[in-house]
Design a protein around this motif. Structure first.
Motif, PDB file in Angstrom:
ATOM      1  N   LEU A  24       2.185  -2.835   9.230  1.00 10.29           N
ATOM      2  CA  LEU A  24       2.682  -2.082   8.083  1.00 10.29           C
ATOM      3  C   LEU A  24       4.198  -2.090   8.160  1.00 10.29           C
ATOM      4  O   LEU A  24       4.783  -1.616   9.143  1.00 10.29           O
ATOM      5  CB  LEU A  24       2.172  -0.634   8.100  1.00 10.29           C
ATOM      6  CG  LEU A  24       0.704  -0.391   7.767  1.00 10.29           C
ATOM      7  CD1 LEU A  24       0.377   1.096   7.913  1.00 10.29           C
ATOM      8  CD2 LEU A  24       0.386  -0.852   6.349  1.00 10.29           C
ATOM      9  N   LEU A  44      -9.306   0.252   0.461  1.00 10.67           N
ATOM     10  CA  LEU A  44      -8.581   1.365   1.082  1.00 10.67           C
ATOM     11  C   LEU A  44      -9.426   2.032   2.157  1.00 10.67           C
ATOM     12  O   LEU A  44      -8.905   2.411   3.224  1.00 10.67           O
ATOM     13  CB  LEU A  44      -8.161   2.376   0.027  1.00 10.67           C
ATOM     14  CG  LEU A  44      -7.094   1.879  -0.962  1.00 10.67           C
ATOM     15  CD1 LEU A  44      -6.935   2.856  -2.117  1.00 10.67           C
ATOM     16  CD2 LEU A  44      -5.755   1.674  -0.256  1.00 10.67           C
ATOM     17  N   HIS A  88       7.042   6.940   5.198  1.00 11.71           N
ATOM     18  CA  HIS A  88       7.203   6.061   6.358  1.00 11.71           C
ATOM     19  C   HIS A  88       8.391   6.402   7.233  1.00 11.71           C
ATOM     20  O   HIS A  88       8.391   6.102   8.435  1.00 11.71           O
ATOM     21  CB  HIS A  88       7.241   4.596   5.940  1.00 11.71           C
ATOM     22  CG  HIS A  88       8.323   4.242   4.973  1.00 11.71           C
ATOM     23  ND1 HIS A  88       9.663   4.331   5.261  1.00 11.71           N
ATOM     24  CD2 HIS A  88       8.246   3.763   3.693  1.00 11.71           C
ATOM     25  CE1 HIS A  88      10.371   3.920   4.233  1.00 11.71           C
ATOM     26  NE2 HIS A  88       9.544   3.576   3.260  1.00 11.71           N
ATOM     27  N   GLY A 119       6.608   2.823   0.037  1.00  6.27           N
ATOM     28  CA  GLY A 119       5.300   2.509   0.596  1.00  6.27           C
ATOM     29  C   GLY A 119       5.424   1.509   1.732  1.00  6.27           C
ATOM     30  O   GLY A 119       6.419   1.497   2.466  1.00  6.27           O
ATOM     31  N   TYR A 120       4.418   0.676   1.864  1.00  7.53           N
ATOM     32  CA  TYR A 120       4.398  -0.320   2.930  1.00  7.53           C
ATOM     33  C   TYR A 120       3.992  -1.678   2.387  1.00  7.53           C
ATOM     34  O   TYR A 120       3.185  -1.772   1.459  1.00  7.53           O
ATOM     35  CB  TYR A 120       3.367   0.058   4.004  1.00  7.53           C
ATOM     36  CG  TYR A 120       3.780   1.153   4.951  1.00  7.53           C
ATOM     37  CD1 TYR A 120       4.605   0.882   6.040  1.00  7.53           C
ATOM     38  CD2 TYR A 120       3.327   2.453   4.779  1.00  7.53           C
ATOM     39  CE1 TYR A 120       4.968   1.873   6.931  1.00  7.53           C
ATOM     40  CE2 TYR A 120       3.685   3.457   5.663  1.00  7.53           C
ATOM     41  CZ  TYR A 120       4.506   3.160   6.733  1.00  7.53           C
ATOM     42  OH  TYR A 120       4.873   4.147   7.615  1.00  7.53           O
ATOM     43  N   GLN A 143      -8.502   2.129   6.101  1.00  7.75           N
ATOM     44  CA  GLN A 143      -8.448   3.399   6.809  1.00  7.75           C
ATOM     45  C   GLN A 143      -9.226   3.313   8.126  1.00  7.75           C
ATOM     46  O   GLN A 143      -8.745   3.748   9.180  1.00  7.75           O
ATOM     47  CB  GLN A 143      -9.040   4.511   5.936  1.00  7.75           C
ATOM     48  CG  GLN A 143      -8.733   5.922   6.441  1.00  7.75           C
ATOM     49  CD  GLN A 143      -7.317   6.340   6.109  1.00  7.75           C
ATOM     50  OE1 GLN A 143      -6.925   6.355   4.950  1.00  7.75           O
ATOM     51  NE2 GLN A 143      -6.536   6.691   7.119  1.00  7.75           N
ATOM     52  N   GLN A 197      -0.742   7.387   9.357  1.00  9.49           N
ATOM     53  CA  GLN A 197       0.045   7.646   8.142  1.00  9.49           C
ATOM     54  C   GLN A 197      -0.758   8.439   7.113  1.00  9.49           C
ATOM     55  O   GLN A 197      -0.482   8.354   5.921  1.00  9.49           O
ATOM     56  CB  GLN A 197       0.517   6.327   7.534  1.00  9.49           C
ATOM     57  CG  GLN A 197       1.687   5.697   8.264  1.00  9.49           C
ATOM     58  CD  GLN A 197       2.871   6.628   8.360  1.00  9.49           C
ATOM     59  OE1 GLN A 197       3.160   7.160   9.445  1.00  9.49           O
ATOM     60  NE2 GLN A 197       3.557   6.853   7.265  1.00  9.49           N
ATOM     61  N   VAL A 227       0.839  -1.193   0.000  1.00 11.18           N
ATOM     62  CA  VAL A 227       0.000   0.000   0.000  1.00 11.18           C
ATOM     63  C   VAL A 227       0.877   1.248   0.000  1.00 11.18           C
ATOM     64  O   VAL A 227       2.043   1.211   0.410  1.00 11.18           O
ATOM     65  CB  VAL A 227      -0.944   0.030   1.223  1.00 11.18           C
ATOM     66  CG1 VAL A 227      -1.918  -1.139   1.194  1.00 11.18           C
ATOM     67  CG2 VAL A 227      -0.161   0.026   2.535  1.00 11.18           C
ATOM     68  N   ARG A 228       0.292   2.321  -0.481  1.00  7.26           N
ATOM     69  CA  ARG A 228       0.961   3.625  -0.463  1.00  7.26           C
ATOM     70  C   ARG A 228       0.135   4.555   0.403  1.00  7.26           C
ATOM     71  O   ARG A 228      -1.099   4.555   0.333  1.00  7.26           O
ATOM     72  CB  ARG A 228       1.102   4.162  -1.887  1.00  7.26           C
ATOM     73  CG  ARG A 228       2.021   5.361  -2.022  1.00  7.26           C
ATOM     74  CD  ARG A 228       2.479   5.533  -3.477  1.00  7.26           C
ATOM     75  NE  ARG A 228       1.368   5.483  -4.399  1.00  7.26           N
ATOM     76  CZ  ARG A 228       0.608   6.544  -4.699  1.00  7.26           C
ATOM     77  NH1 ARG A 228       0.833   7.709  -4.124  1.00  7.26           N
ATOM     78  NH2 ARG A 228      -0.383   6.414  -5.568  1.00  7.26           N
ATOM     79  N   THR A 229       0.825   5.323   1.237  1.00  8.16           N
ATOM     80  CA  THR A 229       0.153   6.212   2.178  1.00  8.16           C
ATOM     81  C   THR A 229       0.490   7.671   1.892  1.00  8.16           C
ATOM     82  O   THR A 229       1.467   7.986   1.213  1.00  8.16           O
ATOM     83  CB  THR A 229       0.537   5.888   3.627  1.00  8.16           C
ATOM     84  OG1 THR A 229       1.961   5.998   3.764  1.00  8.16           O
ATOM     85  CG2 THR A 229       0.108   4.483   4.012  1.00  8.16           C
ATOM     86  N   GLU A 230      -0.337   8.541   2.454  1.00  8.85           N
ATOM     87  CA  GLU A 230      -0.154   9.987   2.255  1.00  8.85           C
ATOM     88  C   GLU A 230       1.159  10.472   2.846  1.00  8.85           C
ATOM     89  O   GLU A 230       1.843  11.324   2.273  1.00  8.85           O
ATOM     90  CB  GLU A 230      -1.337  10.717   2.897  1.00  8.85           C
ATOM     91  CG  GLU A 230      -1.352  12.215   2.672  1.00  8.85           C
ATOM     92  CD  GLU A 230      -2.575  12.859   3.292  1.00  8.85           C
ATOM     93  OE1 GLU A 230      -2.857  14.024   2.941  1.00  8.85           O
ATOM     94  OE2 GLU A 230      -3.248  12.213   4.129  1.00  8.85           O
ATOM     95  N   PHE A 253      -4.703   6.282   3.083  1.00 13.56           N
ATOM     96  CA  PHE A 253      -4.199   5.187   2.256  1.00 13.56           C
ATOM     97  C   PHE A 253      -4.607   5.489   0.819  1.00 13.56           C
ATOM     98  O   PHE A 253      -5.794   5.646   0.515  1.00 13.56           O
ATOM     99  CB  PHE A 253      -4.770   3.851   2.726  1.00 13.56           C
ATOM    100  CG  PHE A 253      -4.176   3.373   4.015  1.00 13.56           C
ATOM    101  CD1 PHE A 253      -3.015   2.620   4.023  1.00 13.56           C
ATOM    102  CD2 PHE A 253      -4.771   3.699   5.234  1.00 13.56           C
ATOM    103  CE1 PHE A 253      -2.456   2.177   5.213  1.00 13.56           C
ATOM    104  CE2 PHE A 253      -4.222   3.261   6.428  1.00 13.56           C
ATOM    105  CZ  PHE A 253      -3.052   2.507   6.428  1.00 13.56           C
TER     106      PHE A 253
END
Length: 378
Positions: free
Chosen positions: A201, A231, A185, A207-208, A235, A242, A179-182, A245
């Motif tokens: 995560l 997603l 990390h 990303g993660y 969330q 983070q 996954v990619r987060t706003e 998502f």
């Protein structure tokens, strides 16, 4: 006749063969899959202790595309209690490292070829016959080999997998994807406990890697959601630490259970890695215990006279030497799953107090972190 036969050329089998050779013990590897078979797509979390093993074998410098875990944030959803682990506080470069199983497998395959260690691909082992003087390995194509010691590192997929000494089905399934987060990390991993099961995560590239555990029926439903629905559900489940998502790769699922088959199969035969034990993925202990199995077996082989290699005394010594580390790892992960995968009020408050105590007592925190990195003898 004096070479050790390793069944399985996955990472644990490859490390076993490389460590044996480094310690002056000849090894031959038999792998059921073809040399050009498609590699597993799993993500691995290597503890710092596993990195040290790969460094001793001269392999770590070849490993690319690794994301260090420098901090770990541990919490439980909907309750008090947070613990933070830091590599800096422990004086190590990282608590762990995230990379792909396929990449590590390829690096180890190259190391085996350059060693050189005899590796035969596309050779499924059909039967292993223990013996007083030697074990006999029979392949599906009719060929046979005799060896004073056979190390089974086939992940428990062989045809002679023994009845386990202990087994528990958690009735949980892991949903895994990337996954990619706003928010970036920054090398921080998250372990978030929920009544349905833990969610982790792991920082990977930008990303993660996500491991989301739930009751099996619910996990299958989650995995089948559209990207947008998935997603949104993630969330709600994980929260906003983070940010949002933003994207997810296709989901895969893996049923979760705990199995302890034990070290010994019979005279001159020993099991290592997932062929000996399978753990719940919480805290990322299973693969790292398997690498320690491989390393410690090679060290014991080197310290054993050639005439006693693979003998009863040696196998008993190996089983005794590994029992504490393995049982502690099994017990620790099983405790975490059983303790946190419920919504009992008394346990919820006890968990919160435990996490707060761990955060407030640096020596205790260091004790736990070192055992996660190096095993029970860390």
């Amino acid at each position: 006749m004096n070479e050790v036969i390793v069944v399985g050329a996955g990472p644990v089998g490859a490390v076993s063969a490389l460590a044996l050779q480094q310690h002056g013990v000849a090894a031959r590897v038999l792998e059921a899959r073809a040399e050009d078979a498609r590699a597993d797509t799993r993500t691995l979390a290597l503890a710092h202790g596993a990195r040290l093993i790969l460094e001793r074998l001269g392999v770590w410098a070849r490993v690319q595309d690794v994301t260090p875990i420098t901090r770990i944030h541990i919490s439980q959803r909907g309750a008090l209690g947070v613990t933070r682990l830091s590599a800096e506080a422990l004086g190590v470069p990282a608590l762990g490292y995230v990379l792909s199983y396929a990449h590590l497998t390829e690096v180890l395959k190259q190391a085996l070829a350059e060693a050189p260690i005899a590796v035969e691909y596309g050779v499924p082992v059909e039967r292993i016959e223990p013996g007083i003087e030697a074990a006999c390995v029979q392949a599906a194509d009719g060929r046979t080999w005799s060896a004073p010691l056979v190390a089974v590192a086939d992940g428990g997929r062989g045809t002679q997998t023994p009845a386990p000494r202990f087994a528990h089905d958690y009735a949980q399934t892991a949903v895994v994807c990337e996954v990619r987060t706003e928010l970036a990390h920054g090398g921080q991993a998250f372990e978030r406990f929920t009544p349905e099961g833990p969610a982790a995560l792991l920082p990977k590239r930008d990303g993660y890697a996500l491991v989301w555990t739930a009751a099996s029926a619910e996990a299958m439903r989650i995995a089948a959601l559209s990207d947008a629905e998935f997603l949104a559900a993630l969330q709600r489940h994980f929260g906003g630490r983070q940010g949002l998502f933003l994207a997810a790769t296709p989901r895969k699922t893996f049923p979760l259970h705990c199995v302890y088959a034990g070290r010994e199969v019979g005279a001159r035969v020993v099991r290592i890695g997932n062929a000996a034990q399978t753990l719940h993925p919480v805290a990322g202990q299973g693969f790292n215990i398997g690498l320690r199995d491989a390393w410690e077996l090679a060290r014991l082989c080197a310290d054993t006279p050639a005439t006693a290699l693979g003998g009863e005394a040696m196998l008993h010594a190996y089983a005794r030497g590994r029992r504490f580390d393995v049982v502690a790892g099994l017990g620790f992960t099983d405790f975490l799953v059983r303790m946190f995968s419920n919504d009992v009020a008394v346990l919820r408050h006890a968990r919160g107090l435990g996490l707060l105590a761990l955060e407030a007592l640096p020596p205790l925190k260091a004790f736990v972190a070192r055992r996660m990195m190096f095993g029970a003898r860390g």
